[in-house]
Design a protein around this motif. Structure first.
Motif, PDB file in Angstrom:
ATOM      1  N   VAL A 142       0.839  -1.203   0.000  1.00 59.18           N
ATOM      2  CA  VAL A 142       0.000   0.000   0.000  1.00 59.18           C
ATOM      3  C   VAL A 142       0.872   1.250   0.000  1.00 59.18           C
ATOM      4  N   GLU A 143       0.527   2.197  -0.875  1.00 61.30           N
ATOM      5  CA  GLU A 143       1.231   3.481  -0.917  1.00 61.30           C
ATOM      6  C   GLU A 143       0.319   4.635  -0.514  1.00 61.30           C
ATOM      7  N   TYR A 144      -0.839   4.316   0.064  1.00 60.18           N
ATOM      8  CA  TYR A 144      -1.751   5.315   0.644  1.00 60.18           C
ATOM      9  C   TYR A 144      -2.074   6.416  -0.371  1.00 60.18           C
ATOM     10  N   ASP A 145      -2.597   6.019  -1.520  1.00 60.97           N
ATOM     11  CA  ASP A 145      -2.826   6.996  -2.583  1.00 60.97           C
ATOM     12  C   ASP A 145      -4.266   7.486  -2.654  1.00 60.97           C
ATOM     13  N   ASP A 146      -5.015   7.318  -1.551  1.00 57.10           N
ATOM     14  CA  ASP A 146      -6.382   7.844  -1.506  1.00 57.10           C
ATOM     15  C   ASP A 146      -6.462   9.190  -0.782  1.00 57.10           C
ATOM     16  N   GLY A 147      -5.312   9.777  -0.490  1.00 58.91           N
ATOM     17  CA  GLY A 147      -5.304  11.117   0.094  1.00 58.91           C
ATOM     18  C   GLY A 147      -5.548  11.119   1.587  1.00 58.91           C
ATOM     19  N   ALA A 148      -5.909  12.280   2.105  1.00 58.77           N
ATOM     20  CA  ALA A 148      -6.059  12.469   3.545  1.00 58.77           C
ATOM     21  C   ALA A 148      -7.333  11.797   4.057  1.00 58.77           C
ATOM     22  N   TYR A 149      -7.255  11.375   5.310  1.00 57.66           N
ATOM     23  CA  TYR A 149      -8.431  10.886   6.042  1.00 57.66           C
ATOM     24  C   TYR A 149      -8.534  11.751   7.295  1.00 57.66           C
ATOM     25  N   TYR A 150      -9.460  12.702   7.276  1.00 56.28           N
ATOM     26  CA  TYR A 150      -9.555  13.694   8.342  1.00 56.28           C
ATOM     27  C   TYR A 150      -8.176  14.315   8.558  1.00 56.28           C
ATOM     28  N   ASN A 151      -7.614  14.268   9.779  1.00 57.82           N
ATOM     29  CA  ASN A 151      -6.339  14.934  10.002  1.00 57.82           C
ATOM     30  C   ASN A 151      -5.119  14.067   9.685  1.00 57.82           C
ATOM     31  N   PHE A 152      -5.333  12.829   9.242  1.00 54.06           N
ATOM     32  CA  PHE A 152      -4.222  11.985   8.821  1.00 54.06           C
ATOM     33  C   PHE A 152      -3.924  12.263   7.346  1.00 54.06           C
ATOM     34  N   GLU A 153      -2.657  12.442   7.000  1.00 55.20           N
ATOM     35  CA  GLU A 153      -2.296  12.896   5.662  1.00 55.20           C
ATOM     36  C   GLU A 153      -2.493  11.830   4.595  1.00 55.20           C
ATOM     37  N   LYS A 154      -2.284  10.546   4.929  1.00 53.81           N
ATOM     38  CA  LYS A 154      -2.275   9.511   3.901  1.00 53.81           C
ATOM     39  C   LYS A 154      -3.150   8.334   4.320  1.00 53.81           C
ATOM     40  N   SER A 155      -3.958   7.853   3.370  1.00 54.37           N
ATOM     41  CA  SER A 155      -4.853   6.743   3.669  1.00 54.37           C
ATOM     42  C   SER A 155      -5.077   5.892   2.426  1.00 54.37           C
ATOM     43  N   GLN A 156      -5.581   4.695   2.659  1.00 50.44           N
ATOM     44  CA  GLN A 156      -6.008   3.801   1.588  1.00 50.44           C
ATOM     45  C   GLN A 156      -7.367   3.224   1.981  1.00 50.44           C
ATOM     46  N   LYS A 157      -8.373   3.439   1.155  1.00 57.92           N
ATOM     47  CA  LYS A 157      -9.671   2.825   1.397  1.00 57.92           C
ATOM     48  C   LYS A 157      -9.599   1.358   0.999  1.00 57.92           C
ATOM     49  N   ILE A 158     -10.000   0.476   1.915  1.00 55.34           N
ATOM     50  CA  ILE A 158      -9.973  -0.959   1.651  1.00 55.34           C
ATOM     51  C   ILE A 158     -11.329  -1.427   1.139  1.00 55.34           C
ATOM     52  N   VAL A 159     -12.366  -1.153   1.895  1.00 57.46           N
ATOM     53  CA  VAL A 159     -13.759  -1.321   1.459  1.00 57.46           C
ATOM     54  C   VAL A 159     -14.514  -0.155   2.080  1.00 57.46           C
ATOM     55  N   ASP A 160     -15.784  -0.024   1.755  1.00 56.82           N
ATOM     56  CA  ASP A 160     -16.574   1.045   2.366  1.00 56.82           C
ATOM     57  C   ASP A 160     -16.495   0.953   3.882  1.00 56.82           C
ATOM     58  N   GLY A 161     -16.073   2.041   4.502  1.00 59.09           N
ATOM     59  CA  GLY A 161     -16.035   2.094   5.957  1.00 59.09           C
ATOM     60  C   GLY A 161     -14.789   1.539   6.603  1.00 59.09           C
ATOM     61  N   VAL A 162     -13.812   1.063   5.822  1.00 61.58           N
ATOM     62  CA  VAL A 162     -12.576   0.504   6.389  1.00 61.58           C
ATOM     63  C   VAL A 162     -11.390   1.156   5.690  1.00 61.58           C
ATOM     64  N   TYR A 163     -10.507   1.764   6.493  1.00 56.46           N
ATOM     65  CA  TYR A 163      -9.391   2.531   5.955  1.00 56.46           C
ATOM     66  C   TYR A 163      -8.082   2.115   6.617  1.00 56.46           C
ATOM     67  N   LEU A 164      -7.038   2.013   5.807  1.00 58.27           N
ATOM     68  CA  LEU A 164      -5.680   1.815   6.303  1.00 58.27           C
ATOM     69  C   LEU A 164      -4.991   3.167   6.261  1.00 58.27           C
ATOM     70  N   ILE A 165      -4.448   3.586   7.402  1.00 57.96           N
ATOM     71  CA  ILE A 165      -3.911   4.936   7.569  1.00 57.96           C
ATOM     72  C   ILE A 165      -2.406   4.849   7.854  1.00 57.96           C
ATOM     73  N   GLU A 166      -1.627   5.642   7.146  1.00 47.75           N
ATOM     74  CA  GLU A 166      -0.192   5.695   7.445  1.00 47.75           C
ATOM     75  C   GLU A 166       0.014   6.299   8.833  1.00 47.75           C
ATOM     76  N   ALA A 167       0.829   5.608   9.655  1.00 54.93           N
ATOM     77  CA  ALA A 167       1.038   6.040  11.047  1.00 54.93           C
ATOM     78  C   ALA A 167       2.438   5.639  11.488  1.00 54.93           C
ATOM     79  N   ILE A 168       3.446   6.213  10.844  1.00 56.88           N
ATOM     80  CA  ILE A 168       4.838   5.829  11.035  1.00 56.88           C
ATOM     81  C   ILE A 168       5.307   6.166  12.442  1.00 56.88           C
ATOM     82  N   GLY A 169       6.240   5.374  12.947  1.00 55.09           N
ATOM     83  CA  GLY A 169       6.880   5.660  14.228  1.00 55.09           C
ATOM     84  C   GLY A 169       7.253   4.407  14.958  1.00 55.09           C
ATOM     85  N   HIS A 170       6.258   3.636  15.379  1.00 56.49           N
ATOM     86  CA  HIS A 170       6.526   2.348  16.024  1.00 56.49           C
ATOM     87  C   HIS A 170       7.409   1.505  15.118  1.00 56.49           C
TER      88      HIS A 170
END
Length: 261
Positions: A142-170
């Motif tokens: 996933v390269e999170y090419d679906d744009g921002a999700y609220y205040n998170f800059e990068k997201s990927q929609k998987i299905v309606d209502g389910v999103y994978l959000i970039e959250a680097i750090g851990h």
């Protein structure tokens, strides 16, 4: 929004972690009291959309040794109560039912049984796919090419209502999963914190690959939670399944009372 059902797939219980481990990432472990302990466990999560069965992480490998309890350890996951596939079956699902897997990050307690699902599409950040050297028709980097999700800059929609959000750090490819259901947001967060007490106290654990990004991610998580009715689903504390069962919405100004392990 379509109706979702989320279930906890429980594999370990009755563990503990100490405050220095859970809070000491930025200020140092010596600033915190290692004698203060919080409850620990391991559970991963399943999303049943009605049309698809989607796993979020796949637990520890069945052949992984279960360490003995050391009261001085920074974290003890607890007693093994079930291997992942057995726990999945007890929740009412066979491995053949699973259509998609969302991997929050590479660590073995999240990725350990990926091999059991060769027919499921496995979504993870490209960074984690590269780190794990995973390839094949069922691997979706996933390269999170679906744009921002609220205040998170990068997201990927998987299905309606389910999103994978970039959250680097851990880790450098860490993700969180957000599920929308009615007016609630369920956040399955890939070890942004190990215990919910750290979320309320705004503390990072000592486990991270990029401390600056980990701080940015926790700030983003807390900002999102402040503005949306969010149920916080952790992997390493029984507060995760308890929050799920009770649909407990986070109120950062009013932390729940800590239950001792």
């Amino acid at each position: 929004m379509i109706k979702m059902e989320i279930k906890a797939i429980k594999t370990y219980e009755n563990g503990f972690m100490n405050q220095a481990f859970a809070f000491g990432g930025e200020e140092g472990q010596e600033k915190f009291d290692a004698s203060i302990k919080y409850r620990a466990s391991i559970q991963n999560y399943l999303i049943d959309t009605g049309d698809e069965v989607i796993l979020v992480d796949t637990g520890i490998p069945a052949d992984f040794p279960n360490p003995e309890c050391d009261e001085n350890a920074p974290i003890y996951n607890g007693d093994l109560i079930s291997d992942y596939l057995t726990a999945l079956k007890e929740a009412g699902y066979e491995k053949e039912d699973v259509s998609k897997i969302l991997l929050t990050h590479k660590h073995i307690d999240h990725s350990g049984e990926l091999k059991q699902f060769p027919n499921a599409k496995i979504y993870m950040s490209k960074a984690e796919a590269d780190e794990l050297k995973l390839s094949g028709d069922n691997i979706v980097p996933v390269e999170y090419d679906d744009g921002a999700y609220y205040n998170f800059e990068k997201s990927q929609k998987i299905v309606d209502g389910v999103y994978l959000i970039e959250a680097i750090g851990h880790t450098k490819g860490n993700s969180i999963v957000i599920v929308e259901d009615d007016d609630l947001f369920y956040m399955i967060h890939g070890d942004v914190t190990y215990t919910d007490e750290a979320l309320y106290e705004n503390k990072l654990s000592i486990v991270f690959e990029d401390i600056e990004k980990a701080r940015e991610t926790l700030d983003n998580v807390r900002e999102f939670i402040s503005n949306h009715k969010t149920v916080y689903l952790s992997t390493h504390t029984p507060l995760g399944p308890e929050n799920l069962e009770n649909k407990a919405v986070v109120d950062l100004e009013n932390p729940p009372e800590t239950i001792k392990p």
